[in-house]
Design an enzyme around this catalytic site. Structure first.
Site, PDB file in Angstrom:
ATOM      1  N   TRP A   1       7.927  -2.044  -8.202  1.00 53.72           N
ATOM      2  CA  TRP A   1       8.262  -3.320  -8.825  1.00 53.72           C
ATOM      3  C   TRP A   1       7.187  -3.848  -9.756  1.00 53.72           C
ATOM      4  CZ3 TRP A   1       4.288  -6.412  -7.580  1.00 53.72           C
ATOM      5  CH2 TRP A   1       3.584  -6.128  -6.409  1.00 53.72           C
ATOM      6  N   ASN A   2       5.983  -3.258  -9.746  1.00 53.13           N
ATOM      7  CA  ASN A   2       4.883  -3.953 -10.433  1.00 53.13           C
ATOM      8  C   ASN A   2       4.899  -3.826 -11.953  1.00 53.13           C
ATOM      9  OD1 ASN A   2       4.165  -1.285 -10.174  1.00 53.13           O
ATOM     10  ND2 ASN A   2       2.047  -1.670  -9.602  1.00 53.13           N
TER      11      ASN A   2
ATOM     12  N   LYS B   1      16.127   5.225  -9.427  1.00 56.10           N
ATOM     13  CA  LYS B   1      16.274   4.132  -8.472  1.00 56.10           C
ATOM     14  C   LYS B   1      15.104   3.181  -8.664  1.00 56.10           C
ATOM     15  CE  LYS B   1      14.846   3.265  -4.482  1.00 56.10           C
ATOM     16  NZ  LYS B   1      14.597   1.844  -4.806  1.00 56.10           N
ATOM     17  N   PRO B   2      15.351   2.032  -9.324  1.00 59.49           N
ATOM     18  CA  PRO B   2      14.263   1.058  -9.457  1.00 59.49           C
ATOM     19  C   PRO B   2      14.063   0.317  -8.140  1.00 59.49           C
ATOM     20  CG  PRO B   2      16.256   0.209 -10.474  1.00 59.49           C
ATOM     21  CD  PRO B   2      16.595   1.594  -9.963  1.00 59.49           C
ATOM     22  N   ALA B   3      12.942  -0.381  -8.016  1.00 64.39           N
ATOM     23  CA  ALA B   3      12.701  -1.187  -6.818  1.00 64.39           C
ATOM     24  C   ALA B   3      13.752  -2.289  -6.745  1.00 64.39           C
ATOM     25  CB  ALA B   3      11.302  -1.801  -6.874  1.00 64.39           C
TER      26      ALA B   3
ATOM     27  N   GLU C   1       2.868   9.491  -7.917  1.00 68.56           N
ATOM     28  CA  GLU C   1       1.838   8.535  -8.361  1.00 68.56           C
ATOM     29  C   GLU C   1       1.721   7.508  -7.252  1.00 68.56           C
ATOM     30  OE1 GLU C   1       0.087   8.811 -11.013  1.00 68.56           O
ATOM     31  OE2 GLU C   1       1.220  10.139 -12.336  1.00 68.56           O
ATOM     32  N   LEU C   2       0.665   7.610  -6.461  1.00 67.92           N
ATOM     33  CA  LEU C   2       0.620   6.832  -5.220  1.00 67.92           C
ATOM     34  C   LEU C   2      -0.475   5.766  -5.259  1.00 67.92           C
ATOM     35  CD1 LEU C   2       1.246   9.890  -2.859  1.00 67.92           C
ATOM     36  CD2 LEU C   2       2.924   8.425  -3.989  1.00 67.92           C
TER      37      LEU C   2
ATOM     38  N   CYS D   1      -1.922  -0.242  -9.346  1.00 66.96           N
ATOM     39  CA  CYS D   1      -2.475   0.842  -8.539  1.00 66.96           C
ATOM     40  C   CYS D   1      -3.885   1.209  -8.979  1.00 66.96           C
ATOM     41  CB  CYS D   1      -1.565   2.051  -8.627  1.00 66.96           C
ATOM     42  SG  CYS D   1      -1.203   2.458 -10.323  1.00 66.96           S
TER      43      CYS D   1
ATOM     44  N   GLU E   1      -5.881  -0.882  -0.174  1.00 65.04           N
ATOM     45  CA  GLU E   1      -5.510  -1.449  -1.464  1.00 65.04           C
ATOM     46  C   GLU E   1      -5.249  -2.951  -1.295  1.00 65.04           C
ATOM     47  OE1 GLU E   1      -1.961   0.475  -2.776  1.00 65.04           O
ATOM     48  OE2 GLU E   1      -2.701   0.629  -4.818  1.00 65.04           O
TER      49      GLU E   1
HETATM   50  P1  NAD Z   1       6.852   1.230  -2.152  1.00 63.19           P
HETATM   51  O1  NAD Z   1       6.378   2.600  -1.840  1.00 63.19           O
HETATM   52  O2  NAD Z   1       7.181   0.341  -1.050  1.00 63.19           O
HETATM   53  O3  NAD Z   1       8.147   1.287  -3.073  1.00 63.19           O
HETATM   54  C1  NAD Z   1       8.188   2.034  -4.254  1.00 63.19           C
HETATM   55  C2  NAD Z   1       9.619   2.477  -4.483  1.00 63.19           C
HETATM   56  O4  NAD Z   1       9.984   3.342  -3.417  1.00 63.19           O
HETATM   57  C3  NAD Z   1      10.647   1.348  -4.493  1.00 63.19           C
HETATM   58  O5  NAD Z   1      11.645   1.670  -5.442  1.00 63.19           O
HETATM   59  C4  NAD Z   1      11.221   1.406  -3.088  1.00 63.19           C
HETATM   60  O6  NAD Z   1      12.531   0.911  -3.002  1.00 63.19           O
HETATM   61  C5  NAD Z   1      11.219   2.906  -2.868  1.00 63.19           C
HETATM   62  N1  NAD Z   1      11.284   3.339  -1.484  1.00 63.19           N
HETATM   63  C6  NAD Z   1      10.795   2.744  -0.373  1.00 63.19           C
HETATM   64  N2  NAD Z   1      11.105   3.490   0.720  1.00 63.19           N
HETATM   65  C7  NAD Z   1      11.784   4.577   0.280  1.00 63.19           C
HETATM   66  C8  NAD Z   1      12.377   5.715   0.899  1.00 63.19           C
HETATM   67  N3  NAD Z   1      12.318   5.900   2.212  1.00 63.19           N
HETATM   68  N4  NAD Z   1      13.012   6.607   0.110  1.00 63.19           N
HETATM   69  C9  NAD Z   1      13.079   6.440  -1.230  1.00 63.19           C
HETATM   70  N5  NAD Z   1      12.550   5.401  -1.878  1.00 63.19           N
HETATM   71  C10 NAD Z   1      11.890   4.476  -1.125  1.00 63.19           C
HETATM   72  O7  NAD Z   1       5.738   0.617  -3.115  1.00 63.19           O
HETATM   73  P2  NAD Z   1       5.739  -0.806  -3.823  1.00 63.19           P
HETATM   74  O8  NAD Z   1       5.304  -1.820  -2.847  1.00 63.19           O
HETATM   75  O9  NAD Z   1       7.003  -1.041  -4.558  1.00 63.19           O
HETATM   76  O10 NAD Z   1       4.615  -0.569  -4.934  1.00 63.19           O
HETATM   77  C11 NAD Z   1       3.280  -0.720  -4.636  1.00 63.19           C
HETATM   78  C12 NAD Z   1       2.620   0.618  -4.423  1.00 63.19           C
HETATM   79  O11 NAD Z   1       2.856   1.472  -5.524  1.00 63.19           O
HETATM   80  C13 NAD Z   1       1.127   0.491  -4.326  1.00 63.19           C
HETATM   81  O12 NAD Z   1       0.632   1.302  -3.305  1.00 63.19           O
HETATM   82  C14 NAD Z   1       0.643   1.001  -5.672  1.00 63.19           C
HETATM   83  O13 NAD Z   1      -0.651   1.490  -5.681  1.00 63.19           O
HETATM   84  C15 NAD Z   1       1.636   2.034  -5.985  1.00 63.19           C
HETATM   85  N6  NAD Z   1       1.674   2.277  -7.408  1.00 63.19           N
HETATM   86  C16 NAD Z   1       1.157   3.445  -7.868  1.00 63.19           C
HETATM   87  C17 NAD Z   1       1.141   3.696  -9.216  1.00 63.19           C
HETATM   88  C18 NAD Z   1       0.566   4.976  -9.722  1.00 63.19           C
HETATM   89  O14 NAD Z   1       0.852   5.333 -10.851  1.00 63.19           O
HETATM   90  N7  NAD Z   1      -0.213   5.702  -8.953  1.00 63.19           N
HETATM   91  C19 NAD Z   1       1.670   2.775 -10.122  1.00 63.19           C
HETATM   92  C20 NAD Z   1       2.207   1.593  -9.619  1.00 63.19           C
HETATM   93  C21 NAD Z   1       2.203   1.357  -8.246  1.00 63.19           C
END
Ligand code: NAD
Length: 487
Positions: free
Chosen positions: A156-157, A180-182, A256-257, A290, A387
């Site tokens: 979502w960020n 699949k967007p957030a 990308e975590l 991130c 984080e």
């Molecule tokens: P999140 O992992 O909770 O969610 C990310 C996406 O994954 C969302 O679309 C969510 O709906 C989906 N998701 C959640 N559970 C799932 C599952 N079981 N199966 C499939 N999809 C699923 O993360 P967030 O809170 O939305 O974003 C924040 C995190 O993302 C932070 O840790 C941040 O560092 C990371 N991030 C990393 C980068 C990068 O490029 N490395 C960029 C932006 C954000």
């Protein structure tokens, strides 16, 4: 393909007519985090819909892969033009669903749009190779083929940039996608995918699946034999779940975590540059990035001046609704994030940290939390280990280079690092020693469409952006041509 003007007029009609959201009997609400206002109801898709999306994208993909690189590039370039033409609408939408100040949303339009332009320019240079085997008995031709149907999952960020950073290289390579967007921020994705259709992307090639049940989505699509790749941006926790699922069908995987970026300020840094750079690295996107500076290490000789400078800057940050004028910091994404900031601060203070500014959420509607500076944060505090993902600058002190490098690398994460020094040798030596995928040297905003973005260790696999980002959507094949030397 329709000429640019007609395409742009049609795009304007889509904007006027709303977001073009698909109808659905089950919906969930998207809420403005500044006001709590419901912006839209969005289709809440189930497993059956996700399978149909896979089938439709796969069918559309065959014809798309057969198009020439130039034809794909022309469509991408048209899409880029539409994104820029509609930049103001997109920026408003990003601010309404995600909360960041409008100026930052405009910057995201420029950054996110750039991925589309960059891949439009890159894909016409397909880059196979010709080489002879050492014995001279054969010539090897390497060729690149689209990896196939790609599932893209975004956080979502950065509602625009995380989508374009995946969709653009996938389309450039010739792959159909299911994205699949957030659930917190799906509207920007719908909007730009509508623009892609107007730009000439074939119907069905990009499938948007919104859902409040991401687990069922991933179990359905990643087990589907038609899917060949998953690209995910989000938390390390979810990334690991997806990698386990991807293992069953041996899917190409890009991850990308999460990050835990060290930012190191040496005594010989330019103070103003360091303060401004640290502020940018920490506060871009309200700290919800991130690559946000998570652990700020300051050398003893410059520490007081640096902490004072950063505190002054953070104390002057204007907090408010991202749509209002003169706002530097919007709300956090939700109430949980606000609670998380309090926990981080309480934990750090209990372990000996001091609050230089901020520290308390603002009462009332919205999820507002002020820019905060914590000094003397101990290495075992939550703020240093995990984080933060919010507007808290957590500062530690250090005396020598070897010691700070050991502390900086003592984490399971390895996405970004930063170093501030006016000594070029030191800058490069420290950058080499940091175990991260990218390093900002005397600057706090290192991302760019031309840069191969990605992490080491548990921050991820693969790279996004640049030519390396295109590789992620391509299979390299070779033909071994036997040679008979008759002349
Ligand atoms: P999140 O992992 O909770 O969610 C990310 C996406 O994954 C969302 O679309 C969510 O709906 C989906 N998701 C959640 N559970 C799932 C599952 N079981 N199966 C499939 N999809 C699923 O993360 P967030 O809170 O939305 O974003 C924040 C995190 O993302 C932070 O840790 C941040 O560092 C990371 N991030 C990393 C980068 C990068 O490029 N490395 C960029 C932006 C954000």
């Amino acid at each position: 393909m329709a000429p640019a003007n007609a395409v742009r007029a049609a795009a304007a009609a889509v904007v006027v007519g709303g977001l073009g959201l698909p109808a659905s009997s089950r919906t969930f609400n998207v809420v403005n985090p500044s006001t709590g206002e419901v912006i839209a109801g969005v289709a809440d898709r189930d497993a059956e819909y996700a399978s149909e999306a896979v089938a439709a994208a796969e069918a559309a993909g065959r014809q798309w892969a057969a198009r020439t690189p130039r034809q794909r590039a022309d469509v991408l370039r048209q899409w880029y033009d539409l994104i820029i033409d509609h930049g103001e609408d997109i920026a408003l939408l990003i601010t309404r669903e995600m909360g960041k100040p409008l100026a930052e949303s405009r910057a995201e339009v420029s950054y996110g749009g750039d991925f589309v332009r960059w891949y439009a320019e890159e894909v016409v240079r397909p880059g196979g190779t010709v080489r002879d085997v050492p014995a001279g008995s054969a010539t090897l031709l390497t060729r690149r083929a689209p990896v196939g149907l790609s599932v893209l999952i975004t956080p979502w960020n950065f509602p625009l940039a995380m989508a374009t950073r995946k969709i653009a290289p996938a389309l450039a390579a010739g792959c159909p996608v299911v994205i699949k967007p957030a659930a917190l921020t799906p509207l920007t994705t719908y909007y730009v995918v509508n623009l892609a259709l107007l730009a000439g992307v074939p119907a069905d090639l990009i499938q948007v699946v919104t859902t409040t049940d991401p687990s069922t989505f991933s179990q359905t699509v990643l087990r589907d034999p038609r899917v060949r790749k998953v690209s995910f941006t989000g938390s390390t926790y979810v990334g690991k779940l997806l990698l386990r699922l991807a293992a069953d069908n041996v899917l190409r995987s890009s991850m990308e975590l999460g990050g835990n970026a060290p930012l190191i300020v040496f005594d010989d840094a330019d103070l103003e540059r360091a303060v401004n750079g640290a502020y940018a690295a920490k506060m871009r996107n309200g700290g919800q990035s991130c690559i946000a500076a998570n652990r700020i290490y300051v050398q003893d000789g410059i520490a007081e001046a640096f902490v004072e400078g950063l505190t002054e800057k953070m104390a002057s940050v204007r907090l408010g609704d991202g749509l209002a004028d003169h706002v530097d910091l919007g709300p956090l994404i939700d109430k949980h994030a606000v609670t998380g900031m309090h926990q981080i601060i309480d934990d750090a203070v209990a372990r000996g940290a001091t609050i230089r500014t901020g520290g308390q959420a603002i009462a009332g509607a919205g999820n507002f939390f002020p820019a905060t500076v914590l000094d003397y944060v101990p290495a075992d505090a939550d703020a240093a280990r995990n984080e933060i993902f919010g507007p808290i600058a957590a500062i530690q002190r250090f005396s020598d280079q070897a010691e700070v490098l050991e502390r900086a690398n003592a984490t399971d994460f390895g996405l970004a690092g930063y170093v501030f020094t006016e000594n070029l040798d030191r800058a490069l030596n420290v950058a080499d020693a940091l175990d991260t995928g990218l390093v900002g040297i005397n600057q706090g905003v290192p991302s760019n469409a031309a840069a191969p973005f990605g992490g080491t260790k548990q921050s991820g696999l693969g790279r996004e952006g640049s030519s390396e980002g295109l590789d992620e959507y391509q299979e390299i094949r070779f033909y071994n041509v036997a040679r008979r030397h008759t002349i």
